[in-house]
Design a protein around this motif. Structure first.
Motif, PDB file in Angstrom:
ATOM      1  N   TYR A  21      -2.884 -48.155  20.476  1.00 57.00           N
ATOM      2  CA  TYR A  21      -3.550 -47.852  21.851  1.00 57.00           C
ATOM      3  C   TYR A  21      -4.051 -46.625  21.823  1.00 57.00           C
ATOM      4  O   TYR A  21      -3.589 -45.778  20.871  1.00 57.00           O
ATOM      5  CB  TYR A  21      -2.308 -48.226  22.794  1.00 57.00           C
ATOM      6  N   SER A  22      -4.330 -46.125  22.734  1.00 55.41           N
ATOM      7  CA  SER A  22      -4.994 -44.538  22.899  1.00 55.41           C
ATOM      8  C   SER A  22      -3.803 -43.857  23.858  1.00 55.41           C
ATOM      9  O   SER A  22      -3.354 -44.406  24.661  1.00 55.41           O
ATOM     10  CB  SER A  22      -6.488 -44.551  23.466  1.00 55.41           C
ATOM     11  N   SER A  23      -3.817 -42.695  23.548  1.00 53.61           N
ATOM     12  CA  SER A  23      -2.972 -41.706  24.239  1.00 53.61           C
ATOM     13  C   SER A  23      -3.391 -40.468  24.530  1.00 53.61           C
ATOM     14  O   SER A  23      -4.040 -39.966  23.793  1.00 53.61           O
ATOM     15  CB  SER A  23      -1.452 -41.449  23.557  1.00 53.61           C
ATOM     16  N   THR A  24      -3.677 -40.127  25.683  1.00 60.41           N
ATOM     17  CA  THR A  24      -4.402 -38.906  26.140  1.00 60.41           C
ATOM     18  C   THR A  24      -3.123 -37.991  26.778  1.00 60.41           C
ATOM     19  O   THR A  24      -2.394 -38.502  27.574  1.00 60.41           O
ATOM     20  CB  THR A  24      -5.176 -39.238  27.441  1.00 60.41           C
ATOM     21  N   CYS A  25      -3.109 -36.833  26.410  1.00 67.24           N
ATOM     22  CA  CYS A  25      -2.114 -35.690  26.707  1.00 67.24           C
ATOM     23  C   CYS A  25      -2.048 -35.282  28.059  1.00 67.24           C
ATOM     24  O   CYS A  25      -3.069 -34.826  28.489  1.00 67.24           O
ATOM     25  CB  CYS A  25      -2.087 -34.709  25.683  1.00 67.24           C
ATOM     26  N   PRO A  26      -0.882 -35.387  28.455  1.00 67.65           N
ATOM     27  CA  PRO A  26      -0.841 -34.877  30.024  1.00 67.65           C
ATOM     28  C   PRO A  26      -0.998 -33.350  30.183  1.00 67.65           C
ATOM     29  O   PRO A  26      -1.529 -33.033  31.024  1.00 67.65           O
ATOM     30  CB  PRO A  26       0.594 -35.433  30.450  1.00 67.65           C
ATOM     31  N   ALA A  27      -0.365 -32.753  29.141  1.00 66.17           N
ATOM     32  CA  ALA A  27      -0.753 -31.285  29.235  1.00 66.17           C
ATOM     33  C   ALA A  27      -1.903 -30.875  28.998  1.00 66.17           C
ATOM     34  O   ALA A  27      -2.459 -29.909  29.731  1.00 66.17           O
ATOM     35  CB  ALA A  27       0.289 -30.734  28.203  1.00 66.17           C
ATOM     36  N   SER A  28      -2.587 -31.378  28.382  1.00 67.70           N
ATOM     37  CA  SER A  28      -4.079 -31.132  27.854  1.00 67.70           C
ATOM     38  C   SER A  28      -4.820 -31.422  29.118  1.00 67.70           C
ATOM     39  O   SER A  28      -5.932 -30.810  29.416  1.00 67.70           O
ATOM     40  CB  SER A  28      -4.536 -31.900  26.650  1.00 67.70           C
ATOM     41  N   ALA A  29      -4.505 -32.402  29.649  1.00 71.38           N
ATOM     42  CA  ALA A  29      -5.173 -32.924  30.867  1.00 71.38           C
ATOM     43  C   ALA A  29      -5.070 -32.086  32.063  1.00 71.38           C
ATOM     44  O   ALA A  29      -6.022 -31.601  32.703  1.00 71.38           O
ATOM     45  CB  ALA A  29      -4.750 -34.430  31.194  1.00 71.38           C
ATOM     46  N   ALA A  30      -3.940 -31.338  32.156  1.00 74.07           N
ATOM     47  CA  ALA A  30      -3.705 -30.417  33.349  1.00 74.07           C
ATOM     48  C   ALA A  30      -4.405 -28.986  32.929  1.00 74.07           C
ATOM     49  O   ALA A  30      -5.122 -28.491  33.910  1.00 74.07           O
ATOM     50  CB  ALA A  30      -2.180 -30.173  33.316  1.00 74.07           C
ATOM     51  N   LEU A  31      -4.469 -28.785  31.787  1.00 71.41           N
ATOM     52  CA  LEU A  31      -5.166 -27.714  31.226  1.00 71.41           C
ATOM     53  C   LEU A  31      -6.689 -27.943  31.556  1.00 71.41           C
ATOM     54  O   LEU A  31      -7.295 -26.899  32.179  1.00 71.41           O
ATOM     55  CB  LEU A  31      -4.814 -27.177  30.003  1.00 71.41           C
ATOM     56  N   SER A  32      -7.193 -29.034  31.302  1.00 65.00           N
ATOM     57  CA  SER A  32      -8.570 -29.245  31.408  1.00 65.00           C
ATOM     58  C   SER A  32      -8.911 -29.234  33.025  1.00 65.00           C
ATOM     59  O   SER A  32     -10.117 -28.624  33.322  1.00 65.00           O
ATOM     60  CB  SER A  32      -9.010 -30.607  30.858  1.00 65.00           C
ATOM     61  N   ARG A  33      -8.085 -29.818  33.750  1.00 63.94           N
ATOM     62  CA  ARG A  33      -8.308 -29.646  35.263  1.00 63.94           C
ATOM     63  C   ARG A  33      -8.478 -28.371  35.828  1.00 63.94           C
ATOM     64  O   ARG A  33      -9.139 -28.078  36.683  1.00 63.94           O
ATOM     65  CB  ARG A  33      -7.120 -30.252  35.848  1.00 63.94           C
ATOM     66  N   GLN A  34      -7.701 -27.440  35.288  1.00 66.41           N
ATOM     67  CA  GLN A  34      -7.621 -25.893  35.765  1.00 66.41           C
ATOM     68  C   GLN A  34      -8.960 -25.419  35.211  1.00 66.41           C
ATOM     69  O   GLN A  34      -9.507 -24.681  36.303  1.00 66.41           O
ATOM     70  CB  GLN A  34      -6.425 -25.325  34.945  1.00 66.41           C
ATOM     71  N   LEU A  35      -9.483 -25.712  34.336  1.00 66.44           N
ATOM     72  CA  LEU A  35     -10.611 -24.969  33.864  1.00 66.44           C
ATOM     73  C   LEU A  35     -11.831 -25.564  34.837  1.00 66.44           C
ATOM     74  O   LEU A  35     -12.637 -24.697  35.100  1.00 66.44           O
ATOM     75  CB  LEU A  35     -10.978 -25.288  32.455  1.00 66.44           C
ATOM     76  N   ASN A  36     -11.856 -27.019  34.810  1.00 69.07           N
ATOM     77  CA  ASN A  36     -12.652 -27.560  35.887  1.00 69.07           C
ATOM     78  C   ASN A  36     -12.795 -26.874  37.107  1.00 69.07           C
ATOM     79  O   ASN A  36     -13.713 -26.507  37.899  1.00 69.07           O
ATOM     80  CB  ASN A  36     -12.602 -28.950  35.778  1.00 69.07           C
ATOM     81  N   ALA A  37     -11.628 -26.554  37.620  1.00 70.82           N
ATOM     82  CA  ALA A  37     -11.452 -25.936  39.184  1.00 70.82           C
ATOM     83  C   ALA A  37     -11.736 -24.751  39.125  1.00 70.82           C
ATOM     84  O   ALA A  37     -12.578 -24.013  40.056  1.00 70.82           O
ATOM     85  CB  ALA A  37      -9.819 -25.991  39.673  1.00 70.82           C
ATOM     86  N   ASP A  38     -11.621 -23.813  38.152  1.00 70.37           N
ATOM     87  CA  ASP A  38     -11.860 -22.441  37.906  1.00 70.37           C
ATOM     88  C   ASP A  38     -13.439 -22.513  37.592  1.00 70.37           C
ATOM     89  O   ASP A  38     -13.918 -21.535  38.465  1.00 70.37           O
ATOM     90  CB  ASP A  38     -11.094 -21.879  36.620  1.00 70.37           C
ATOM     91  N   ARG A  39     -13.975 -23.110  37.177  1.00 68.05           N
ATOM     92  CA  ARG A  39     -15.373 -23.157  37.094  1.00 68.05           C
ATOM     93  C   ARG A  39     -16.140 -23.532  38.472  1.00 68.05           C
ATOM     94  O   ARG A  39     -17.140 -22.932  39.009  1.00 68.05           O
ATOM     95  CB  ARG A  39     -16.023 -24.057  35.849  1.00 68.05           C
ATOM     96  N   PHE A  40     -15.378 -24.498  38.997  1.00 69.39           N
ATOM     97  CA  PHE A  40     -16.044 -24.779  40.521  1.00 69.39           C
ATOM     98  C   PHE A  40     -15.929 -23.744  41.363  1.00 69.39           C
ATOM     99  O   PHE A  40     -17.092 -23.377  42.051  1.00 69.39           O
ATOM    100  CB  PHE A  40     -15.033 -26.074  41.158  1.00 69.39           C
ATOM    101  N   ALA A  41     -14.940 -23.033  41.393  1.00 72.28           N
ATOM    102  CA  ALA A  41     -14.690 -21.860  42.112  1.00 72.28           C
ATOM    103  C   ALA A  41     -15.712 -20.730  41.748  1.00 72.28           C
ATOM    104  O   ALA A  41     -16.268 -20.149  42.610  1.00 72.28           O
ATOM    105  CB  ALA A  41     -13.308 -21.356  42.153  1.00 72.28           C
ATOM    106  N   ARG A  42     -16.076 -20.512  40.563  1.00 74.17           N
ATOM    107  CA  ARG A  42     -17.093 -19.486  40.054  1.00 74.17           C
ATOM    108  C   ARG A  42     -18.405 -19.847  40.395  1.00 74.17           C
ATOM    109  O   ARG A  42     -19.310 -19.324  40.978  1.00 74.17           O
ATOM    110  CB  ARG A  42     -16.788 -19.401  38.608  1.00 74.17           C
ATOM    111  N   ASP A  43     -18.764 -21.062  40.280  1.00 76.77           N
ATOM    112  CA  ASP A  43     -19.993 -21.748  40.438  1.00 76.77           C
ATOM    113  C   ASP A  43     -20.460 -21.663  42.144  1.00 76.77           C
ATOM    114  O   ASP A  43     -21.655 -21.304  42.354  1.00 76.77           O
ATOM    115  CB  ASP A  43     -20.446 -23.153  40.087  1.00 76.77           C
ATOM    116  N   PHE A  44     -19.612 -21.957  42.822  1.00 78.95           N
ATOM    117  CA  PHE A  44     -19.714 -22.054  44.283  1.00 78.95           C
ATOM    118  C   PHE A  44     -19.300 -20.681  45.021  1.00 78.95           C
ATOM    119  O   PHE A  44     -19.640 -20.492  46.094  1.00 78.95           O
ATOM    120  CB  PHE A  44     -19.239 -23.078  44.994  1.00 78.95           C
ATOM    121  N   ASP A  45     -18.634 -19.982  44.182  1.00 76.12           N
ATOM    122  CA  ASP A  45     -18.312 -18.355  44.872  1.00 76.12           C
ATOM    123  C   ASP A  45     -18.063 -18.459  46.306  1.00 76.12           C
ATOM    124  O   ASP A  45     -18.548 -17.425  47.013  1.00 76.12           O
ATOM    125  CB  ASP A  45     -19.295 -17.389  44.525  1.00 76.12           C
TER     126      ASP A  45
END
Length: 303
Positions: free
Chosen positions: A155-179
């Motif tokens: 099966y495939s396993s996606t890391c929950p910790a890595s997913a949380a860190l990725s979501r944080q980076l996505n949110a930070d970029r969204f905040a910067r891009d729309f300022d």
């Protein structure tokens, strides 16, 4: 060229007295090639190529050896004419003990083969074959017959910790891009669908669940298909066969819905096995073959 008939019996030194007399726990052969007839789901039984280890205990300390060729000959065609199950194995194992004429009262047979199952794609309507390694261990002795079934599921396993860190980076970029701006739904959707909307991706890896089950005495057939179905359903992200773009997208969605540490996967597997009335005991190991680390993440559970 013809072989001349022998007029004298052939010598058999296996019947000589042992020089250092003692009992032996297991004497036999490993990796014997055999055909097996196994259940394959709705299509009925099929014949598969298998490998077998077979051996007996040597209960006469003075006997030099067992009748090894008799074990081999008993196995060659015994399991190819009827579907593998408790009754067929009991008969074959009893024949193996009887063939030793008092030298043994316990026999162990281990069978290994690959179970081919056709698995449907997630969204496209296609399907493909997948191979599942199976091992069956059968022991017949004075206490009766004991059967153990082992199966591996990928099966495939996606890391929950890595997913949380990725979501944080996505949110930070969204905040910067729309300022501080308040984008409407269409602007937000366009941003999310653009390369800017993916600042990071969580790491995932192919993983494997190895389970070993002691089956209850009333179990006649080996429930390979039912076991695979239950485990793949519980894990949620089984490795796929036929994959079109819509299948790959559906697989990505399943991975997002089933973020798993190896501990999470082990608990999912244990819940399936603990609820199965056909299982007396189980031993499960899940291994996540890490894409982040050079080592694997592993969890084991028994019940």
């Amino acid at each position: 060229m013809s072989i001349p008939a022998r007029t004298q019996s052939l010598p058999d030194v296996a019947g000589d007295q042992a020089q250092a007399a003692r009992l032996l726990d297991w004497v036999g052969m490993a990796r014997i090639a055999l055909p097996l007839q196994v259940e394959a789901g709705e299509g009925g039984p099929v014949t598969v190529a298998a490998s077998a280890d077979v051996g007996v205990n040597l209960v006469d300390p003075d006997a030099r050896g067992i009748h090894m060729s008799r074990l081999y000959l008993h196995l060659q065609d015994a399991l190819s004419s009827e579907t593998l199950g408790r009754r067929s194995l009991h008969r074959v194992l009893q024949d193996c003990i009887d063939s030793q004429r008092g030298l043994a009262d316990r026999v162990q047979l281990t069978l290994r083969y690959d179970q081919m199952l056709r698995r449907p794609a997630l969204a496209s309507g296609h399907s493909g074959w997948k191979s599942y390694p199976v091992e069956i261990d059968a022991v017949l002795g004075p206490d009766g017959l004991a059967l153990t079934l082992a199966v591996a599921v990928e099966y495939s396993s996606t890391c929950p910790a890595s997913a949380a860190l990725s979501r944080q980076l996505n949110a930070d970029r969204f905040a910067r891009d729309f300022d501080g701006a308040a984008p409407d739904v269409e602007a937000t959707r366009a941003w999310l669908a653009s390369p800017r909307g993916l600042a990071a991706t969580p790491h995932a890896q192919r993983s494997r669940a190895d389970v070993r089950l002691v089956l209850a005495d009333e179990v006649e057939a080996f429930p390979v298909l039912a076991l695979v179905d239950a485990l793949e359903h519980a894990l949620g992200t089984p490795v796929q066969t036929a994959v079109k773009r819509e299948d790959e997208q559906a697989f990505a969605s399943l991975n997002a819905e089933n973020l798993m540490f190896c501990e999470d996967a082990a608990r999912r597997v244990a819940a399936v096995l603990a609820a199965d009335p056909h299982v007396v005991r189980f031993d499960a190991t899940v291994s996540h073959f890490e894409s982040l680390h050079a080592h694997d993440a592993v969890a084991r559970v028994r019940g």
